[in-house]
Design an enzyme around this catalytic site. Structure first.
Site, PDB file in Angstrom:
ATOM      1  N   SER A 179       0.862  -1.180   0.000  1.00 33.00           N
ATOM      2  CA  SER A 179       0.000   0.000   0.000  1.00 33.00           C
ATOM      3  C   SER A 179       0.900   1.230   0.000  1.00 33.00           C
ATOM      4  O   SER A 179       2.075   1.144   0.377  1.00 33.00           O
ATOM      5  CB  SER A 179      -0.945  -0.007   1.206  1.00 33.00           C
ATOM      6  OG  SER A 179      -0.224  -0.175   2.400  1.00 33.00           O
ATOM      7  N   GLU A 215       1.204   5.579   0.617  1.00 34.70           N
ATOM      8  CA  GLU A 215       0.626   6.743   1.306  1.00 34.70           C
ATOM      9  C   GLU A 215       1.030   8.055   0.630  1.00 34.70           C
ATOM     10  O   GLU A 215       2.185   8.230   0.247  1.00 34.70           O
ATOM     11  CB  GLU A 215       1.123   6.716   2.762  1.00 34.70           C
ATOM     12  CG  GLU A 215       0.640   7.881   3.592  1.00 34.70           C
ATOM     13  CD  GLU A 215       1.040   7.724   5.052  1.00 34.70           C
ATOM     14  OE1 GLU A 215       0.945   6.606   5.611  1.00 34.70           O
ATOM     15  OE2 GLU A 215       1.465   8.730   5.634  1.00 34.70           O
ATOM     16  N   ASP A 259      -1.606  15.291  15.856  1.00 36.68           N
ATOM     17  CA  ASP A 259      -0.822  16.185  16.716  1.00 36.68           C
ATOM     18  C   ASP A 259      -1.354  17.602  16.595  1.00 36.68           C
ATOM     19  O   ASP A 259      -1.322  18.187  15.512  1.00 36.68           O
ATOM     20  CB  ASP A 259       0.653  16.175  16.288  1.00 36.68           C
ATOM     21  CG  ASP A 259       1.302  14.846  16.593  1.00 36.68           C
ATOM     22  OD1 ASP A 259       1.160  14.373  17.732  1.00 36.68           O
ATOM     23  OD2 ASP A 259       1.937  14.285  15.683  1.00 36.68           O
ATOM     24  N   PHE A 264      12.946  15.236  10.596  1.00 36.73           N
ATOM     25  CA  PHE A 264      11.646  14.628  10.830  1.00 36.73           C
ATOM     26  C   PHE A 264      11.749  13.507  11.880  1.00 36.73           C
ATOM     27  O   PHE A 264      10.897  13.387  12.767  1.00 36.73           O
ATOM     28  CB  PHE A 264      11.095  14.101   9.502  1.00 36.73           C
ATOM     29  CG  PHE A 264       9.681  13.653   9.573  1.00 36.73           C
ATOM     30  CD1 PHE A 264       8.703  14.501  10.084  1.00 36.73           C
ATOM     31  CD2 PHE A 264       9.307  12.392   9.159  1.00 36.73           C
ATOM     32  CE1 PHE A 264       7.389  14.086  10.170  1.00 36.73           C
ATOM     33  CE2 PHE A 264       7.992  11.970   9.238  1.00 36.73           C
ATOM     34  CZ  PHE A 264       7.037  12.820   9.741  1.00 36.73           C
ATOM     35  N   HIS A 267       3.808  -1.035   3.717  1.00 41.32           N
ATOM     36  CA  HIS A 267       3.129   0.241   3.439  1.00 41.32           C
ATOM     37  C   HIS A 267       4.219   1.283   3.204  1.00 41.32           C
ATOM     38  O   HIS A 267       5.064   1.506   4.072  1.00 41.32           O
ATOM     39  CB  HIS A 267       2.280   0.623   4.662  1.00 41.32           C
ATOM     40  CG  HIS A 267       1.568   1.946   4.527  1.00 41.32           C
ATOM     41  ND1 HIS A 267       0.369   2.086   3.858  1.00 41.32           N
ATOM     42  CD2 HIS A 267       1.888   3.183   4.993  1.00 41.32           C
ATOM     43  CE1 HIS A 267      -0.031   3.358   3.924  1.00 41.32           C
ATOM     44  NE2 HIS A 267       0.880   4.037   4.608  1.00 41.32           N
TER      45      HIS A 267
HETATM   46  P1  FAD Z   1      -2.532   7.390  20.212  1.00 39.83           P
HETATM   47  O1  FAD Z   1      -2.582   5.938  19.918  1.00 39.83           O
HETATM   48  O2  FAD Z   1      -3.746   8.019  20.787  1.00 39.83           O
HETATM   49  O3  FAD Z   1      -1.283   7.620  21.190  1.00 39.83           O
HETATM   50  C1  FAD Z   1      -0.746   8.910  21.386  1.00 39.83           C
HETATM   51  C2  FAD Z   1       0.121   8.953  22.625  1.00 39.83           C
HETATM   52  O4  FAD Z   1      -0.715   8.923  23.777  1.00 39.83           O
HETATM   53  C3  FAD Z   1       1.083   7.788  22.803  1.00 39.83           C
HETATM   54  O5  FAD Z   1       2.230   8.270  23.447  1.00 39.83           O
HETATM   55  C4  FAD Z   1       0.324   6.828  23.702  1.00 39.83           C
HETATM   56  O6  FAD Z   1       1.193   5.967  24.419  1.00 39.83           O
HETATM   57  C5  FAD Z   1      -0.422   7.795  24.592  1.00 39.83           C
HETATM   58  N1  FAD Z   1      -1.747   7.318  25.027  1.00 39.83           N
HETATM   59  C6  FAD Z   1      -2.680   6.730  24.264  1.00 39.83           C
HETATM   60  N2  FAD Z   1      -3.797   6.486  24.988  1.00 39.83           N
HETATM   61  C7  FAD Z   1      -3.560   6.972  26.212  1.00 39.83           C
HETATM   62  C8  FAD Z   1      -4.326   7.076  27.389  1.00 39.83           C
HETATM   63  N3  FAD Z   1      -5.583   6.605  27.430  1.00 39.83           N
HETATM   64  N4  FAD Z   1      -3.769   7.672  28.486  1.00 39.83           N
HETATM   65  C9  FAD Z   1      -2.496   8.151  28.433  1.00 39.83           C
HETATM   66  N5  FAD Z   1      -1.713   8.098  27.332  1.00 39.83           N
HETATM   67  C10 FAD Z   1      -2.249   7.511  26.245  1.00 39.83           C
HETATM   68  N6  FAD Z   1      -0.780  12.504  11.980  1.00 39.83           N
HETATM   69  C11 FAD Z   1      -1.636  13.350  11.378  1.00 39.83           C
HETATM   70  O7  FAD Z   1      -1.903  14.443  11.917  1.00 39.83           O
HETATM   71  N7  FAD Z   1      -2.229  13.058  10.182  1.00 39.83           N
HETATM   72  C12 FAD Z   1      -2.016  11.873   9.560  1.00 39.83           C
HETATM   73  O8  FAD Z   1      -2.579  11.635   8.487  1.00 39.83           O
HETATM   74  C13 FAD Z   1      -1.127  10.931  10.166  1.00 39.83           C
HETATM   75  N8  FAD Z   1      -0.889   9.726   9.605  1.00 39.83           N
HETATM   76  C14 FAD Z   1      -0.109   8.811  10.273  1.00 39.83           C
HETATM   77  C15 FAD Z   1       0.043   7.527   9.729  1.00 39.83           C
HETATM   78  C16 FAD Z   1       0.798   6.570  10.385  1.00 39.83           C
HETATM   79  C17 FAD Z   1       0.906   5.176   9.804  1.00 39.83           C
HETATM   80  C18 FAD Z   1       1.477   6.907  11.595  1.00 39.83           C
HETATM   81  C19 FAD Z   1       2.347   5.898  12.297  1.00 39.83           C
HETATM   82  C20 FAD Z   1       1.338   8.185  12.131  1.00 39.83           C
HETATM   83  C21 FAD Z   1       0.535   9.141  11.492  1.00 39.83           C
HETATM   84  N9  FAD Z   1       0.340  10.418  12.017  1.00 39.83           N
HETATM   85  C22 FAD Z   1      -0.521  11.306  11.409  1.00 39.83           C
HETATM   86  C23 FAD Z   1       1.037  10.822  13.237  1.00 39.83           C
HETATM   87  C24 FAD Z   1       0.212  10.567  14.503  1.00 39.83           C
HETATM   88  O9  FAD Z   1      -0.997  11.295  14.473  1.00 39.83           O
HETATM   89  C25 FAD Z   1       1.060  11.014  15.681  1.00 39.83           C
HETATM   90  O10 FAD Z   1       2.144  10.124  15.869  1.00 39.83           O
HETATM   91  C26 FAD Z   1       0.307  11.222  16.984  1.00 39.83           C
HETATM   92  O11 FAD Z   1       1.198  11.856  17.906  1.00 39.83           O
HETATM   93  C27 FAD Z   1      -0.175   9.946  17.648  1.00 39.83           C
HETATM   94  O12 FAD Z   1      -1.212   9.377  16.994  1.00 39.83           O
HETATM   95  P2  FAD Z   1      -1.737   7.912  17.426  1.00 39.83           P
HETATM   96  O13 FAD Z   1      -2.923   7.635  16.629  1.00 39.83           O
HETATM   97  O14 FAD Z   1      -0.626   6.961  17.395  1.00 39.83           O
HETATM   98  O15 FAD Z   1      -2.138   8.246  18.953  1.00 39.83           O
END
Ligand code: FAD
Length: 279
Positions: free
Chosen positions: A9, A11, A102, A210, A260
């Site tokens: 896939s 991106e 973020d 980055f 990916h």
């Molecule tokens: P989460 O899984 O919510 O985790 C975020 C942080 O919070 C982690 O440190 C985790 O350990 C902690 N955490 C989670 N749940 C809890 C809780 N209940 N209590 C306390 N701490 C907790 N960003 C964008 O803005 N747009 C995009 O399109 C995008 N695409 C991405 C694609 C991929 C494949 C990846 C790997 C990242 C992408 N990102 C994108 C970046 C991502 O949004 C950031 O890394 C963001 O900081 C974390 O997102 P997450 O979904 O992993 O968060």
């Protein structure tokens, strides 16, 4: 070759201009020869690229390829998320990359709405059942804000238990971290596919900048060697292609379900890697 059945896939990120959009059509056409499982498109947190992402998803679907919009949820109200998912569903999207996203520092204070990706996964599954295949993010070298490695693994498990169907990793250049992560989560009873996210290296300085913010490590030997090439982009690309291709070969050989690619909207390096892998 034994890995030729594993899917790929790719991106992209949304473009801002008609020229950018036209160029992306050509890039996707080049990559569609690898018969991708889907093309995904990133989206800025807080809806900052909403129109661009919608446009790219529409374009991908019109090209006859499955499209996976990224959905960063932080600060969004459930009603806004459902509104957007209804639009995607209507368009024919069946695949969502569910993320926290973020928010720029200083903006988040007092913000309501969803806070973490596991809440988004829950919302999608509660509202839509299995109408969307939900991907989440995984961090083999751990998320930069995680309190500890253990906490981050627990967070991943929480996302899987909320109903995530599979995961895509942050990029890495150390295959052992990926295999260790997969073992750790499998040891906690989670066996959803975890797909390595692969970042080709075109420019060392950009990648280094980055990587510092997203918590991906460039191994010391690779960093120093790439640095030593200074402005010799041909040498950087040649070494990076070898390193990334060898890592992909190992990942596929030792059990990664698919790959990916972070294309950065360019087909060249990704295409070379795919060809070297026998695709
Ligand atoms: P989460 O899984 O919510 O985790 C975020 C942080 O919070 C982690 O440190 C985790 O350990 C902690 N955490 C989670 N749940 C809890 C809780 N209940 N209590 C306390 N701490 C907790 N960003 C964008 O803005 N747009 C995009 O399109 C995008 N695409 C991405 C694609 C991929 C494949 C990846 C790997 C990242 C992408 N990102 C994108 C970046 C991502 O949004 C950031 O890394 C963001 O900081 C974390 O997102 P997450 O979904 O992993 O968060």
């Amino acid at each position: 070759m034994s890995n030729d059945k594993k899917q790929l896939s790719f991106e992209f990120f949304p473009t801002r201009t008609p020229e950018g959009r036209a160029k992306q059509v050509i890039t996707r056409k080049q990559l569609s020869q690898y018969n991708p499982e889907f093309f995904s498109c990133t989206s800025g947190a807080g809806g900052s690229t909403k129109e661009g992402t919608l446009q790219a998803i529409q374009d991908i679907l019109s090209e006859g390829i499955a499209a996976a919009p990224h959905l960063p949820c932080v600060g969004m109200q459930p009603s806004e998320i459902i509104e957007l998912l209804d639009i995607y569903k209507e368009m024919g999207v069946r695949h969502i990359v569910a993320l926290r996203g973020d928010i720029p520092s200083g903006v988040g204070a007092g913000m309501s709405g969803l806070r973490y990706a596991n809440e988004l996964v829950e919302l999608i599954k509660n509202q839509y059942g299995n109408q969307f295949h939900v991907e989440v993010a995984a961090y083999p070298e751990y998320h930069p804000q995680a309190r500890s490695a253990e906490d981050d693994i627990n967070n991943f498990v929480r996302k899987a238990k909320a109903g995530a169907d599979s995961a895509i990793t942050q990029y890495f250049y150390n295959a052992d971290s990926y295999f260790r992560f997969v073992d750790d989560v499998q040891g906690r009873g989670v066996d959803i596919p975890i797909i390595p996210g692969i970042m080709p290296i075109a420019s060392f300085s950009k990648l280094a900048r980055f990587s510092d913010t997203c918590g991906a490590e460039i191994p010391r030997w690779l960093r120093l060697k790439l640095q030593s090439y200074a402005d010799d982009t041909a040498a950087i690309k040649a070494l990076a292609l070898d390193v990334v291709t060898e890592m992909c070969e190992r990942l596929l050989r030792e059990g990664a379900p698919s790959l990916h690619f972070y294309t950065l909207n360019q087909a060249g390096l990704v295409s070379t890697i795919c060809q070297r892998l026998g695709y």
